[in-house]
Design an enzyme around this catalytic site. Structure first.
Site, mmCIF file in Angstrom:
data_model
loop_
_atom_site.group_PDB
_atom_site.id
_atom_site.type_symbol
_atom_site.label_atom_id
_atom_site.label_comp_id
_atom_site.label_asym_id
_atom_site.label_seq_id
_atom_site.Cartn_x
_atom_site.Cartn_y
_atom_site.Cartn_z
ATOM 1 C CE LYS A 170 0.804 1.482 4.348
ATOM 2 N NZ LYS A 170 1.557 2.503 4.811
ATOM 3 N N GLY A 203 4.132 -4.230 4.140
ATOM 4 C CA GLY A 203 4.473 -5.581 3.676
ATOM 5 C C GLY A 203 4.043 -6.655 4.660
ATOM 6 N N GLY A 204 4.303 -6.435 5.928
ATOM 7 C CA GLY A 204 3.923 -7.419 6.942
ATOM 8 C C GLY A 204 2.408 -7.527 7.057
ATOM 9 C CB SER A 205 -0.246 -4.939 7.215
ATOM 10 O OG SER A 205 0.356 -4.246 8.280
ATOM 11 C CB ALA A 210 9.628 -0.263 3.069
ATOM 12 N N GLY A 211 7.251 1.329 5.074
ATOM 13 C CA GLY A 211 6.072 2.185 4.919
ATOM 14 C C GLY A 211 5.133 1.665 3.855
ATOM 15 N N PRO A 257 9.465 -4.601 0.150
ATOM 16 C CG PRO A 257 10.696 -2.815 -0.699
ATOM 17 C CD PRO A 257 9.423 -3.563 -0.888
ATOM 18 C CG ASP A 268 -1.132 -0.075 7.744
ATOM 19 O OD1 ASP A 268 -1.978 0.804 8.000
ATOM 20 O OD2 ASP A 268 0.078 0.162 7.577
HETATM 21 P P1 ATP Z 1 3.502 -0.047 7.790
HETATM 22 O O1 ATP Z 1 3.469 0.773 6.547
HETATM 23 O O2 ATP Z 1 2.202 -0.818 8.043
HETATM 24 O O3 ATP Z 1 4.017 0.654 9.007
HETATM 25 P P2 ATP Z 1 6.025 -1.243 7.198
HETATM 26 O O4 ATP Z 1 6.176 -1.480 5.718
HETATM 27 O O5 ATP Z 1 6.694 -0.022 7.726
HETATM 28 O O6 ATP Z 1 4.500 -1.267 7.527
HETATM 29 P P3 ATP Z 1 6.354 -4.018 7.702
HETATM 30 O O7 ATP Z 1 7.017 -4.411 6.422
HETATM 31 O O8 ATP Z 1 4.907 -4.365 7.804
HETATM 32 O O9 ATP Z 1 6.564 -2.469 7.984
HETATM 33 O O10 ATP Z 1 7.185 -4.703 8.885
HETATM 34 C C1 ATP Z 1 7.614 -4.093 10.071
HETATM 35 C C2 ATP Z 1 8.431 -5.089 10.889
HETATM 36 O O11 ATP Z 1 7.672 -6.277 11.127
HETATM 37 C C3 ATP Z 1 9.694 -5.543 10.173
HETATM 38 O O12 ATP Z 1 10.788 -4.851 10.665
HETATM 39 C C4 ATP Z 1 9.825 -7.032 10.491
HETATM 40 O O13 ATP Z 1 10.861 -7.311 11.390
HETATM 41 C C5 ATP Z 1 8.525 -7.437 11.153
HETATM 42 N N1 ATP Z 1 7.840 -8.521 10.405
HETATM 43 C C6 ATP Z 1 7.309 -9.620 10.927
HETATM 44 N N2 ATP Z 1 6.741 -10.392 9.990
HETATM 45 C C7 ATP Z 1 6.932 -9.776 8.806
HETATM 46 C C8 ATP Z 1 6.567 -10.093 7.464
HETATM 47 N N3 ATP Z 1 5.894 -11.207 7.145
HETATM 48 N N4 ATP Z 1 6.903 -9.206 6.492
HETATM 49 C C9 ATP Z 1 7.562 -8.060 6.816
HETATM 50 N N5 ATP Z 1 7.931 -7.721 8.057
HETATM 51 C C10 ATP Z 1 7.626 -8.567 9.065
#
Ligand code: ATP
Length: 289
Positions: free
Chosen positions: A10, A102-104, A98-99, A95, A137
């Site tokens: 997203k 990806g995890g969500s 990264a904002g 990535p 998210d």
């Molecule tokens: P948001 O924009 O929702 O804040 P983000 O992109 O900043 O999300 P994510 O990629 O969702 O962050 O991941 C944040 C942390 O969650 C990562 O540093 C990682 O250690 C942990 N994590 C646990 N499971 C996962 C996964 N399946 N994919 C990515 N990160 C994961």
């Protein structure tokens, strides 16, 4: 039986933090957009009695610290089913930290796949509530497309779809912890807030270019990202109609009205930025393969 799902990243076309809530969470006002940068999540039932996670990115945990694991736990508890054993295989392309949620996205894919594998035991609303219990998210990632997300991200309103623009995503090598970004916001006394009402007025009418004219992300005032100014300078020189950081960063995206301009921008960014993607908007967060 196995369910395979593509889970979309997203972008935050608009992100304001209205206030800190008594429970420590934050009241948000976000306009979110799914893009065609996907993790692929395969979920199958085993008879091991446990949840096993594998992840193509060795820097991410493959145990209970992976958000996909937490999603499975929440699913079984909410559905009132004893876990017979499931296997979750994640191919990462989004990535992390990264904002880009990806995890969500992975967590949303697990909830969706388990619900399919176990005869849709949870209704759509129950699935969204389960998502909110896993991460802020996750409800958006279950729905996807273009949405307004309010409260802590759990109150969603579907908005008219974005036109067929191109997004250039530039992800500098650093990672940003969302928790630390919120702490920086809480410690920062003076924040200038973007125009939520104006942005929603445009988005709800399908006036995407009006929305881009009012775009904003308050995290840009409290999170330092190396090369952000340089990235934005290149994006503007290459003719973007808007550029800003997504979520708590560090990814910066630019919006382009043509594939050619986007490709030219991506080419230039690749000379100094670790990861660069050219993406399009998509209308759903999850696609079953
Ligand atoms: P948001 O924009 O929702 O804040 P983000 O992109 O900043 O999300 P994510 O990629 O969702 O962050 O991941 C944040 C942390 O969650 C990562 O540093 C990682 O250690 C942990 N994590 C646990 N499971 C996962 C996964 N399946 N994919 C990515 N990160 C994961």
């Amino acid at each position: 039986m196995k369910i395979t799902v593509n889970a979309a990243a997203k972008l935050n076309l608009f992100l304001d933090i209205l206030r800190r809530l008594d429970n420590g969470y934050h009241s948000l006002f976000m306009i979110m957009q799914s893009v065609n940068l996907y993790d692929t999540v395969e979920v199958s039932v085993t008879l091991s009695g446990k949840t096993a996670v594998s992840c193509s990115d060795p820097s991410l945990p493959s145990d209970e610290r992976n958000i996909a694991f937490k999603a499975a736990e929440v699913f079984f508890s909410r559905a009132g089913i004893e876990n017979p054993g499931v296997k979750i295989d994640i191919t990462k392309r989004i990535p992390h930290a990264a904002g880009l949620a990806g995890g969500s996205a992975d967590a949303a894919a697990v909830l969706y796949a388990l619900n399919r594998l176990f005869d849709c035991r949870l209704s759509e609303t129950e699935l969204l509530n389960a998502g909110a219990a896993v991460g802020a998210d996750v409800p958006f990632c279950l729905v996807g497309g273009t949405c307004l997300a309010q409260n802590t991200g759990d109150v969603l309103s579907v908005l008219p779809s974005a036109p067929d623009v191109r997004f250039v995503l530039a992800k500098p090598l650093c990672s940003v912890s969302t928790k630390e970004a919120y702490e920086a916001f809480d410690e920062c006394g003076k924040i200038s807030h973007p125009d939520c009402t104006g942005a929603l007025f445009c988005a709800a009418r399908g006036d995407f270019h009006g929305l881009l004219g009012l775009a904003g992300n308050v995290f840009e005032q409290v999170v330092e990202v190396p090369d952000r100014v340089r990235i934005k300078t290149v994006m503007r020189q290459k003719g973007c109609s808007c550029c800003q950081m997504s979520g708590s960063g560090p990814t910066v995206f630019g919006v382009f009205d043509s594939e050619k301009k986007a490709a030219g921008c991506a080419e230039e960014l690749k000379s100094f930025i670790g990861e660069v993607f050219v993406c399009s908007p998509v209308k759903s967060g999850l696609t079953e393969l």
